[in-house]
Write a protein that holds these residues in place. Structure first.
Motif, PDB file in Angstrom:
ATOM      1  N   GLY A  88       0.796  -1.228   0.000  1.00  0.00           N
ATOM      2  CA  GLY A  88       0.000   0.000   0.000  1.00  0.00           C
ATOM      3  C   GLY A  88       0.823   1.269   0.000  1.00  0.00           C
ATOM      4  O   GLY A  88       0.260   2.370  -0.011  1.00  0.00           O
ATOM      5  N   VAL A 107      -1.794   4.350  -0.202  1.00  0.00           N
ATOM      6  CA  VAL A 107      -3.168   4.192  -0.678  1.00  0.00           C
ATOM      7  C   VAL A 107      -4.119   4.341   0.497  1.00  0.00           C
ATOM      8  O   VAL A 107      -3.920   3.732   1.559  1.00  0.00           O
ATOM      9  CB  VAL A 107      -3.346   2.810  -1.331  1.00  0.00           C
ATOM     10  N   ARG A 110     -10.045   2.265  -2.058  1.00  0.00           N
ATOM     11  CA  ARG A 110     -10.047   1.472  -3.287  1.00  0.00           C
ATOM     12  C   ARG A 110     -10.519   2.272  -4.502  1.00  0.00           C
ATOM     13  O   ARG A 110     -10.729   1.722  -5.585  1.00  0.00           O
ATOM     14  CB  ARG A 110     -10.899   0.216  -3.109  1.00  0.00           C
ATOM     15  N   GLY A 112      -8.596   4.668  -5.587  1.00  0.00           N
ATOM     16  CA  GLY A 112      -7.347   5.113  -6.195  1.00  0.00           C
ATOM     17  C   GLY A 112      -6.794   6.405  -5.638  1.00  0.00           C
ATOM     18  O   GLY A 112      -5.997   7.072  -6.304  1.00  0.00           O
ATOM     19  N   ILE A 114      -4.352   8.495  -3.287  1.00  0.00           N
ATOM     20  CA  ILE A 114      -3.049   8.362  -2.647  1.00  0.00           C
ATOM     21  C   ILE A 114      -2.805   9.591  -1.777  1.00  0.00           C
ATOM     22  O   ILE A 114      -2.943  10.725  -2.246  1.00  0.00           O
ATOM     23  CB  ILE A 114      -1.919   8.277  -3.697  1.00  0.00           C
ATOM     24  N   PHE A 131       4.286   1.531  -7.694  1.00  0.00           N
ATOM     25  CA  PHE A 131       3.949   0.579  -6.644  1.00  0.00           C
ATOM     26  C   PHE A 131       5.116  -0.375  -6.433  1.00  0.00           C
ATOM     27  O   PHE A 131       5.890  -0.650  -7.349  1.00  0.00           O
ATOM     28  CB  PHE A 131       2.690  -0.202  -7.021  1.00  0.00           C
ATOM     29  N   LYS A 154      -4.700  11.115  -7.409  1.00  0.00           N
ATOM     30  CA  LYS A 154      -5.650  10.093  -7.890  1.00  0.00           C
ATOM     31  C   LYS A 154      -4.988   9.275  -8.996  1.00  0.00           C
ATOM     32  O   LYS A 154      -4.381   9.829  -9.912  1.00  0.00           O
ATOM     33  CB  LYS A 154      -6.916  10.777  -8.421  1.00  0.00           C
ATOM     34  N   GLU A 159      -9.210  -1.958  -8.942  1.00  0.00           N
ATOM     35  CA  GLU A 159      -9.331  -2.017  -7.488  1.00  0.00           C
ATOM     36  C   GLU A 159      -8.495  -3.125  -6.873  1.00  0.00           C
ATOM     37  O   GLU A 159      -7.969  -2.969  -5.766  1.00  0.00           O
ATOM     38  CB  GLU A 159     -10.806  -2.223  -7.090  1.00  0.00           C
ATOM     39  N   LEU A 162      -5.032  -2.367  -5.475  1.00  0.00           N
ATOM     40  CA  LEU A 162      -4.903  -1.359  -4.432  1.00  0.00           C
ATOM     41  C   LEU A 162      -4.990  -2.004  -3.051  1.00  0.00           C
ATOM     42  O   LEU A 162      -5.878  -2.823  -2.788  1.00  0.00           O
ATOM     43  CB  LEU A 162      -5.997  -0.297  -4.575  1.00  0.00           C
ATOM     44  N   PRO A 164      -5.400  -0.509   0.468  1.00  0.00           N
ATOM     45  CA  PRO A 164      -5.559   0.660   1.351  1.00  0.00           C
ATOM     46  C   PRO A 164      -4.997   0.378   2.737  1.00  0.00           C
ATOM     47  O   PRO A 164      -5.168  -0.713   3.292  1.00  0.00           O
ATOM     48  CB  PRO A 164      -7.081   0.863   1.403  1.00  0.00           C
TER      49      PRO A 164
END
Length: 402
Positions: A88, A107, A110, A112, A114, A131, A154, A159, A162, A164
């Motif tokens: 994340g 993150v 979900r 997107g 940041i 990432f 963004k 999803e 990602l 989070p």
């Protein structure tokens, strides 16, 4: 304020500097014109409900105490934590008219979004989000806040890639608690460092400049000795449950590398997660966040001699050195200092704020943290002040920072 200003360090005096500043030169920008200091950060707002909320704090047990663990058990805990959390955390490669820099982020949901620092993406013309597992995408700055030094980027990705990171409750953080930082110091992606919480409730200078030329103050800052270096800015400070309790922002140092970058000295600063919880939903929904505003100037860390010369009846409180004309404090009748003393910039005769809404104010930091975490423009607060040796209450309607 450009990155050169943020990254300026001195070998003579202690200073606080942003930790993002691992800079590099992009050839097509070399030799270009230097942008004016007032260049506006490009912020794009996105349609969103004003009811944006972040994921709820999960119900977790208290972070484990690693002091009684064997080396093997401790290593297993930290390794598992890193493997769970590091997907994340992202690296940010930012291009701007000065060249570029790198920073960190994480993150938050979900969709997107940041979270990073404002000074990481300041004046960005392009933002690359990398990432840890290898994916590289372009991101878009959709909201910035100079007061907290927070920003939201963004990215448009599926999803399922990602991860989070949950926000913890920074009010529950204790001094001495073990914390870790994950980020990208000196472009060394996915670096993890370990330390403790050194202090809570610190203040730093905001990046927003007032009309007087001075800067507003950012509050509710966590101090840590976890190693934070250039490139760590915007990355998470986490407890041992893997909850984000802070966003790494700056370090205080007198040391520099051979390239002039500031180096860790064991004093790092992170924006508390409860500030993130208030600010980031507004950045996602509206691109900005409005802070409550009193309109006073206060001097922190008064010495005993200063207190005696000011004639203050107690040693704690937020002493008002000046009141901004036309501000909420001015309209409420608060007084700043008016009589000269032997201390430059410290006039006598000002009010001493010792409470707000029934809660004690021991320092200006207490006052600022309470306002930032609990109040918004238009709210009314009750200040308890000491004036001419007498305690009284003053009702004040907060404005928003100009």
């Amino acid at each position: 304020m450009n990155k050169k200003t943020i990254l300026l360090t001195s070998l003579i005096i202690l200073l606080t500097t942003a930790a993002c500043g691992f800079t590099f030169q992009i050839p097509r920008f070399m030799g270009g014109e230097t942008p004016a200091p007032t260049a506006e950060v490009r912020v794009e707002t996105v349609p969103a409900s004003p009811q944006v909320t972040l994921p709820a704090v999960p119900t977790l047990s208290s972070p484990p105490d690693i002091s009684g663990l064997s080396y093997t058990e401790r290593d297993a805990l930290l390794t598992a934590l890193y493997e769970r959390v590091s997907p994340g955390v992202v690296s940010l490669l930012v291009e701007n008219e000065q060249g570029g820099s790198t920073g960190s982020g994480f993150v938050i949901d979900r969709q997107g979004h940041i979270v990073t620092n404002y000074h990481v993406v300041e004046d960005a013309t392009e933002v690359e989000v990398d990432f840890l597992f290898g994916l590289k995408v372009r991101g878009k700055v959709i909201g910035t806040d100079l007061d907290s030094d927070l920003a939201v980027v963004k990215v448009d990705v599926p999803e399922d890639v990602l991860v989070p990171l949950p926000l913890g409750d920074s009010d529950q953080v204790k001094v001495g608690q073990t914390v870790i930082a994950i980020g990208n110091p000196f472009q060394l992606n996915g670096t993890m460092t370990l330390g403790i919480v050194s202090a809570k409730g610190r203040t730093l200078e905001s990046l927003r400049q007032a009309e007087s030329g001075s800067f507003f103050t950012a509050g509710d800052i966590i101090q840590t000795d976890a190693a934070i270096n250039p490139g760590n800015s915007g990355g998470p400070l986490l407890n041992l449950n893997g909850e984000v309790i802070g966003v790494n922002r700056a370090i205080r140092t007198t040391g520099t590398t051979i390239t002039g970058d500031p180096v860790n000295s064991g004093i790092g600063f992170s924006i508390s997660s409860n500030i993130v919880r208030r600010v980031v939903p507004e950045l996602i929904a509206n691109g900005k966040y409005d802070y409550p505003y009193l309109g006073i100037t206060s001097r922190s860390n008064l010495t005993l001699r200063m207190i005696e010369e000011l004639g203050l009846p107690r040693q704690t409180g937020a002493y008002v050195t000046a009141v901004t004309p036309g501000s909420p404090a001015d309209r409420a009748g608060l007084r700043g200092g008016s009589r000269p003393t032997s201390f430059t910039g410290l006039p006598a005769g000002g009010d001493l704020i010792v409470g707000i809404d029934g809660k004690p104010v021991l320092t200006f930091d207490d006052l600022l943290s309470y306002l930032i975490k609990n109040k918004k423009p238009g709210d009314t607060v009750t200040l308890t002040i000491v004036r001419d040796g007498q305690e009284k209450e003053v009702n004040l309607t907060l404005g928003k920072r100009p």
